[in-house]
Design a protein around this motif. Sequence first.
Motif, mmCIF file in Angstrom:
data_model
loop_
_atom_site.group_PDB
_atom_site.id
_atom_site.type_symbol
_atom_site.label_atom_id
_atom_site.label_comp_id
_atom_site.label_asym_id
_atom_site.label_seq_id
_atom_site.Cartn_x
_atom_site.Cartn_y
_atom_site.Cartn_z
ATOM 1 N N ALA A 86 0.832 -1.206 0.000
ATOM 2 C CA ALA A 86 0.000 0.000 0.000
ATOM 3 C C ALA A 86 0.865 1.254 0.000
ATOM 4 O O ALA A 86 1.856 1.332 0.724
ATOM 5 N N VAL A 88 -0.666 4.160 0.635
ATOM 6 C CA VAL A 88 -1.308 4.751 1.813
ATOM 7 C C VAL A 88 -1.857 3.574 2.602
ATOM 8 O O VAL A 88 -2.674 2.799 2.089
ATOM 9 N N PRO A 90 -3.771 0.899 4.714
ATOM 10 C CA PRO A 90 -5.166 0.681 5.079
ATOM 11 C C PRO A 90 -5.291 0.508 6.594
ATOM 12 O O PRO A 90 -4.299 0.255 7.285
ATOM 13 N N THR A 99 -9.681 -1.712 5.458
ATOM 14 C CA THR A 99 -10.513 -0.607 4.992
ATOM 15 C C THR A 99 -9.614 0.583 4.680
ATOM 16 O O THR A 99 -8.569 0.789 5.300
ATOM 17 N N GLY A 100 -10.041 1.374 3.701
ATOM 18 C CA GLY A 100 -9.215 2.503 3.281
ATOM 19 C C GLY A 100 -7.969 1.994 2.565
ATOM 20 O O GLY A 100 -7.910 0.867 2.101
ATOM 21 N N GLY A 101 -6.971 2.851 2.493
ATOM 22 C CA GLY A 101 -5.727 2.474 1.827
ATOM 23 C C GLY A 101 -5.728 2.834 0.349
ATOM 24 O O GLY A 101 -6.784 2.999 -0.272
ATOM 25 N N THR A 102 -4.534 2.959 -0.198
ATOM 26 C CA THR A 102 -4.366 3.263 -1.621
ATOM 27 C C THR A 102 -3.222 2.411 -2.171
ATOM 28 O O THR A 102 -2.197 2.230 -1.503
ATOM 29 N N TRP A 103 -3.425 1.912 -3.385
ATOM 30 C CA TRP A 103 -2.412 1.105 -4.066
ATOM 31 C C TRP A 103 -2.251 1.617 -5.489
ATOM 32 O O TRP A 103 -3.165 2.228 -6.041
ATOM 33 N N GLU A 111 -4.470 3.785 -10.013
ATOM 34 C CA GLU A 111 -4.555 3.967 -8.568
ATOM 35 C C GLU A 111 -5.839 3.312 -8.072
ATOM 36 O O GLU A 111 -6.903 3.504 -8.656
ATOM 37 N N THR A 113 -8.280 2.304 -4.614
ATOM 38 C CA THR A 113 -8.552 2.656 -3.219
ATOM 39 C C THR A 113 -9.440 1.625 -2.524
ATOM 40 O O THR A 113 -9.971 1.889 -1.460
ATOM 41 N N SER A 114 -9.582 0.471 -3.115
ATOM 42 C CA SER A 114 -10.350 -0.615 -2.496
ATOM 43 C C SER A 114 -9.561 -1.911 -2.625
ATOM 44 O O SER A 114 -9.246 -2.347 -3.747
#
Length: 227
Positions: A86, A88, A90, A99-103, A111, A113-114
Amino acid sequence: MVIKNLVRSFGALSLALVPLLSSPAAQAASAAPAPEVTTLADTVGLVKVTEEDRTGYTRSSFKHWNSGDDAGDGCNTRAEVLIAEAVVAPTVEAGCKLTGGTWVSYYDGQEVTSAGSLDIDHMVPLAEAWDSGASAWTAARRETYANDQGSTVSLVAVTARTNRSKSDQDPADWMPPSPEAQCRYVGEWVATKLRWGLTADDRELEALKVYAEGPCEDTIVRYTPAA
């Protein structure tokens, strides 16, 4: 007297270091092989060529996902890879729900976000590994391969669309849709083959040579042979 005190101090320090140097962590660190670092052209030349044979292959021959590198964190290999990759982080909730996070899926530059929109791709697909030598491995070694976090390139979080487009194809038949990703991909493919002592067929090797002798000639490959 000063000299005697220094000798005693040095001796005490040496004794204090003994447990540290003999600890499992220290022994593992000292025993860890240094990675091989060379050019793509040189590493392509190290891949042995054989005919591929898929006789007897089933996906269940490679047990995954298992409990991952940390059996006590409640997360399986898939989740641990998602957490590690990630950009960002999760939130990790009960039961290792992310939950959340960015890859960023490097195959297509997307990009995401799930976590549910991502697949964990085996750089060298399981079927391709079977064809290339894994059919002769023990079930335990195949499980280790399928959950390999000992190399950062063995497993990669990418969009489900690109992973399923790739399926079990090698670089003779599939490359990442993003041109910027292709040299990295070829380098990581070869690194994984060498890490696990897997072979290539003629078409695959010729495709690798095209990249190694052309647009990817400056690509550096790093790999550590698997135990």
